[in-house]
Write an enzyme that holds these catalytic residues in place. Structure first.
Site, mmCIF file in Angstrom:
data_model
loop_
_atom_site.group_PDB
_atom_site.id
_atom_site.type_symbol
_atom_site.label_atom_id
_atom_site.label_comp_id
_atom_site.label_asym_id
_atom_site.label_seq_id
_atom_site.Cartn_x
_atom_site.Cartn_y
_atom_site.Cartn_z
ATOM 1 N N LYS A 28 92.273 104.566 -26.938
ATOM 2 C CA LYS A 28 91.473 103.511 -27.571
ATOM 3 C C LYS A 28 91.011 104.045 -28.916
ATOM 4 O O LYS A 28 90.931 105.267 -29.109
ATOM 5 C CB LYS A 28 90.268 103.170 -26.696
ATOM 6 C CG LYS A 28 89.647 101.841 -26.980
ATOM 7 C CD LYS A 28 90.331 100.704 -26.232
ATOM 8 C CE LYS A 28 89.766 99.361 -26.632
ATOM 9 N NZ LYS A 28 90.267 98.261 -25.798
ATOM 10 N N LYS A 61 98.402 103.945 -25.278
ATOM 11 C CA LYS A 61 98.319 102.510 -25.605
ATOM 12 C C LYS A 61 96.901 102.042 -25.357
ATOM 13 O O LYS A 61 96.315 102.362 -24.321
ATOM 14 C CB LYS A 61 99.289 101.741 -24.692
ATOM 15 C CG LYS A 61 99.276 100.260 -24.873
ATOM 16 C CD LYS A 61 100.433 99.809 -25.723
ATOM 17 C CE LYS A 61 100.232 98.446 -26.325
ATOM 18 N NZ LYS A 61 99.438 98.407 -27.561
ATOM 19 N N ASP A 65 91.124 94.533 -30.368
ATOM 20 C CA ASP A 65 89.998 94.468 -29.432
ATOM 21 C C ASP A 65 88.904 93.732 -30.198
ATOM 22 O O ASP A 65 89.214 93.005 -31.169
ATOM 23 C CB ASP A 65 89.559 95.880 -28.996
ATOM 24 C CG ASP A 65 88.553 95.873 -27.841
ATOM 25 O OD1 ASP A 65 88.978 95.682 -26.698
ATOM 26 O OD2 ASP A 65 87.340 96.046 -28.072
ATOM 27 N N LYS A 77 93.778 100.991 -16.150
ATOM 28 C CA LYS A 77 94.246 99.623 -16.399
ATOM 29 C C LYS A 77 95.748 99.623 -16.679
ATOM 30 O O LYS A 77 96.507 98.859 -16.095
ATOM 31 C CB LYS A 77 93.489 99.069 -17.611
ATOM 32 C CG LYS A 77 93.804 97.632 -17.947
ATOM 33 C CD LYS A 77 93.096 97.178 -19.216
ATOM 34 C CE LYS A 77 91.600 97.456 -19.141
ATOM 35 N NZ LYS A 77 90.851 96.777 -20.223
ATOM 36 N N THR A 82 95.176 87.950 -22.504
ATOM 37 C CA THR A 82 94.057 88.512 -21.730
ATOM 38 C C THR A 82 93.306 87.396 -21.010
ATOM 39 O O THR A 82 92.995 87.511 -19.817
ATOM 40 C CB THR A 82 93.110 89.318 -22.640
ATOM 41 O OG1 THR A 82 93.880 90.260 -23.375
ATOM 42 C CG2 THR A 82 92.073 90.067 -21.824
HETATM 43 P P1 NDP Z 1 86.359 89.137 -30.084
HETATM 44 O O1 NDP Z 1 85.883 89.957 -31.215
HETATM 45 O O2 NDP Z 1 87.471 88.181 -30.291
HETATM 46 O O3 NDP Z 1 85.146 88.302 -29.468
HETATM 47 C C1 NDP Z 1 83.994 88.894 -28.950
HETATM 48 C C2 NDP Z 1 83.054 87.753 -28.588
HETATM 49 O O4 NDP Z 1 81.947 88.246 -27.844
HETATM 50 C C3 NDP Z 1 82.486 87.079 -29.821
HETATM 51 O O5 NDP Z 1 82.340 85.717 -29.545
HETATM 52 C C4 NDP Z 1 81.111 87.759 -29.950
HETATM 53 O O6 NDP Z 1 80.155 87.007 -30.659
HETATM 54 C C5 NDP Z 1 80.742 87.818 -28.499
HETATM 55 N N1 NDP Z 1 79.665 88.744 -28.221
HETATM 56 C C6 NDP Z 1 79.532 90.031 -28.586
HETATM 57 N N2 NDP Z 1 78.408 90.538 -28.078
HETATM 58 C C7 NDP Z 1 77.853 89.545 -27.348
HETATM 59 C C8 NDP Z 1 76.701 89.431 -26.558
HETATM 60 N N3 NDP Z 1 75.870 90.462 -26.404
HETATM 61 N N4 NDP Z 1 76.459 88.248 -25.934
HETATM 62 C C9 NDP Z 1 77.283 87.199 -26.077
HETATM 63 N N5 NDP Z 1 78.388 87.248 -26.817
HETATM 64 C C10 NDP Z 1 78.665 88.394 -27.446
HETATM 65 O O7 NDP Z 1 86.708 90.165 -28.905
HETATM 66 P P2 NDP Z 1 87.669 89.969 -27.655
HETATM 67 O O8 NDP Z 1 87.552 88.608 -27.112
HETATM 68 O O9 NDP Z 1 88.989 90.503 -28.013
HETATM 69 O O10 NDP Z 1 87.017 91.022 -26.645
HETATM 70 C C11 NDP Z 1 85.951 90.688 -25.760
HETATM 71 C C12 NDP Z 1 85.898 91.706 -24.640
HETATM 72 O O11 NDP Z 1 87.146 91.731 -23.950
HETATM 73 C C13 NDP Z 1 85.666 93.159 -25.070
HETATM 74 O O12 NDP Z 1 84.925 93.828 -24.075
HETATM 75 C C14 NDP Z 1 87.059 93.743 -25.114
HETATM 76 O O13 NDP Z 1 87.070 95.144 -24.961
HETATM 77 C C15 NDP Z 1 87.674 93.048 -23.910
HETATM 78 N N6 NDP Z 1 89.130 93.010 -23.896
HETATM 79 C C16 NDP Z 1 89.831 92.404 -24.904
HETATM 80 C C17 NDP Z 1 91.212 92.348 -24.853
HETATM 81 C C18 NDP Z 1 92.014 91.604 -25.867
HETATM 82 O O14 NDP Z 1 93.237 91.470 -25.660
HETATM 83 N N7 NDP Z 1 91.444 91.075 -26.904
HETATM 84 C C19 NDP Z 1 91.957 93.014 -23.763
HETATM 85 C C20 NDP Z 1 91.121 93.558 -22.731
HETATM 86 C C21 NDP Z 1 89.774 93.565 -22.824
HETATM 87 P P3 NDP Z 1 79.766 87.382 -32.168
HETATM 88 O O15 NDP Z 1 80.770 86.668 -32.998
HETATM 89 O O16 NDP Z 1 78.389 86.862 -32.299
HETATM 90 O O17 NDP Z 1 79.824 88.882 -32.299
#
Ligand code: NDP
Length: 444
Positions: free
Chosen positions: A125, A89, A165, A113, A208
């Site tokens: 993943k 998963k 993700d 996790k 999350t």
């Molecule tokens: P999304 O694609 O929904 O959002 C990612 C966000 O991060 C976007 O706003 C993106 O902006 C921004 N971003 C990317 N790179 C940078 C940077 N260098 N500085 C600032 N902002 C940045 O992804 P998620 O919210 O789903 O995931 C975010 C993190 O959380 C990841 O590490 C993921 O692995 C982790 N995660 C997510 C889970 C989930 O359920 N979704 C579960 C557990 C962990 P832009 O649009 O400009 O790219």
């Protein structure tokens, strides 16, 4: 040379071009010494050598045709790292930075996790170097269909259940699910994060971000603190960031800044989260377009500078290694009392060391952001039972899971000599369950 050092040397030799995986493996293994002192039988059984080697890695071609009739080719990945405690998963990431090293580090972290959630799920993943940004819905659909045309052979409700993700949200999950069903001719819970009309769980979208806040709340309680009137900086404005912001605000916090990969918006009195959500989630805008112009919210061009803002709580919810030594020093100097990792590996090892040394409460990703996968496992349970729970039921289960994760980490850190270090506690508590299952199942 110690057992752990020897295994780490093998990992470094075998994976020289995968810095993210090496960073994650080093960070975990370095905290496991007391486990092997307590369980010498694990060393004899070669648990660690097997733990750092994925059970299976799949790499495949993903050809598709864009809106101009041109053939495009991306690369697809699925790393099925460990199935000792349950079916694989873990999410799918669509982002140009994706390569095998990123997917491997994410899958490796996912093992621990998933174990911490207390649910029966193994670690995996996947993803692709495809960038959904700037693509039409039709192009995203074509890509997702091609991706699943290979992936379907390797996944299944009792085998491997991917989720979203970065770059994979409700739209992508829908296209992937449609193609799986079409090829396999079965209606089963092969993906989580599905829409409510076809087997999704209430609360999965929020899980999350909400889970992160429930975890940080427990950390704060340990110092008789809470979210009320705390100034909070959140990086990112995607799925995790938006729902963390909403829940933290509900608990009395003031979200003073949020970002995307271009820049950040800032308002000391609190930014308007609903405008950010509408702009990012619905209209797919940039963060600089996501605030009301007649307020005191300002936009700044460099997303990294967000960590120079004075705040009480920092929630990195965007990217790997976004908080390094300098950012950590700035946060500490500015009086930050807690850091909760919403993203995976957003803090470098040096930053984590500084937080722990300076008594900043630190919630490591594998514990603090486990709410998403935990709720995915609840979605799997509902699919198997052909039922759906209410929002409140799922939310209560999530709250309990996050509380339990906090206590598991905290107790393990104290028991194994790492008091105040929830990262070590998370590694040990997560690892113990997987190691026990691997040991019981023999050398496989
Ligand atoms: P999304 O694609 O929904 O959002 C990612 C966000 O991060 C976007 O706003 C993106 O902006 C921004 N971003 C990317 N790179 C940078 C940077 N260098 N500085 C600032 N902002 C940045 O992804 P998620 O919210 O789903 O995931 C975010 C993190 O959380 C990841 O590490 C993921 O692995 C982790 N995660 C997510 C889970 C989930 O359920 N979704 C579960 C557990 C962990 P832009 O649009 O400009 O790219």
């Amino acid at each position: 040379m110690s057992y752990i050092k020897r295994v780490l040397d093998i990992v470094i030799k075998k994976n020289p071009n995968e810095p993210e995986f090496l960073q994650a493996a080093t960070e975990v293994l370095e905290t496991l010494e007391p486990v092997f002192e307590e369980h010498p039988e694990y060393q004899k059984a070669g648990i660690l050598e097997r733990f750092v080697e994925p059970e299976r890695q799949i790499i495949f071609r993903v050809p598709w045709i864009d809106d101009y009739g041109k053939v495009q080719v991306n690369r697809g990945y699925r790393v099925q790292f460990n199935s000792a405690i349950g079916p694989y998963k873990g999410g799918l990431r669509f982002h140009p930075s994706v390569y095998i090293g990123v997917i491997k580090f994410l899958a490796f972290e996912q093992i621990l996790k998933n174990s911490l959630t207390g649910l029966s799920i193994g670690g995996a993943k996947g993803g692709s170097d495809f960038d959904p940004k700037g693509k039409s819905d039709n192009e995203v659909m074509k890509f997702c269909q091609s991706f699943m045309t290979e992936l379907y052979r390797h996944v299944g409700a009792d085998l491997d259940v991917p989720a979203g993700d970065i770059g994979v949200g409700a739209r992508e999950i829908g296209y992937l699910y449609g193609q799986y069903k079409r090829i396999k001719n079965v209606y089963e819970g092969v993906l989580t994060g599905k829409g409510l009309s076809y087997g999704g769980s209430l609360m999965r979208t929020e899980a999350t971000g909400y889970g992160l806040i429930y975890f940080v709340e427990e950390m704060l309680k340990s110092k008789n603190e809470n979210f009320k009137n705390k100034k909070i900086v959140i990086s990112g404005s995607g799925n995790v960031a938006i729902y963390a912001a909403k829940k933290a605000k509900e608990m009395g916090g003031i979200i003073i800044a949020m970002s995307d990969s271009n820049g950040y918006i800032h308002n000391e009195d609190g930014i308007d989260i609903d405008t950010v959500q509408q702009g990012k989630e619905i209209e797919r805008k940039r963060i600089k377009e996501c605030y009301l112009p007649n307020t005191s919210t300002k936009y700044a061009d460099n997303c990294k500078d967000i960590w120079q803002l004075k705040c009480d709580i920092a929630l990195p919810c965007a990217a790997e290694n976004e908080i390094g030594e300098n950012e950590a020093k700035a946060l500490i100097k500015n009086g930050c009392i807690a850091v909760g990792e919403g993203a995976n590996m957003p803090c470098t090892p040096k930053a984590i060391e500084l937080f722990i040394k300076n008594n900043v409460l630190f919630g490591p990703a594998k514990a603090a952001n486990a709410g998403g996968v935990a709720t995915s496992a609840l979605e799997m349970q509902q699919n198997s039972m052909r039922t759906s729970w209410t929002f409140e039921e799922v939310d209560n289960k999530l709250k309990n899971i996050m509380k339990n994760i906090y206590y598991k980490c905290s107790q393990a850190s104290e028991k194994y000599g790492f008091k105040g270090n929830l990262l070590a506690g998370a590694n040990i508590a997560g690892f113990l369950k997987v190691a026990e299952a691997m040991y019981a199942q023999g050398v496989v």
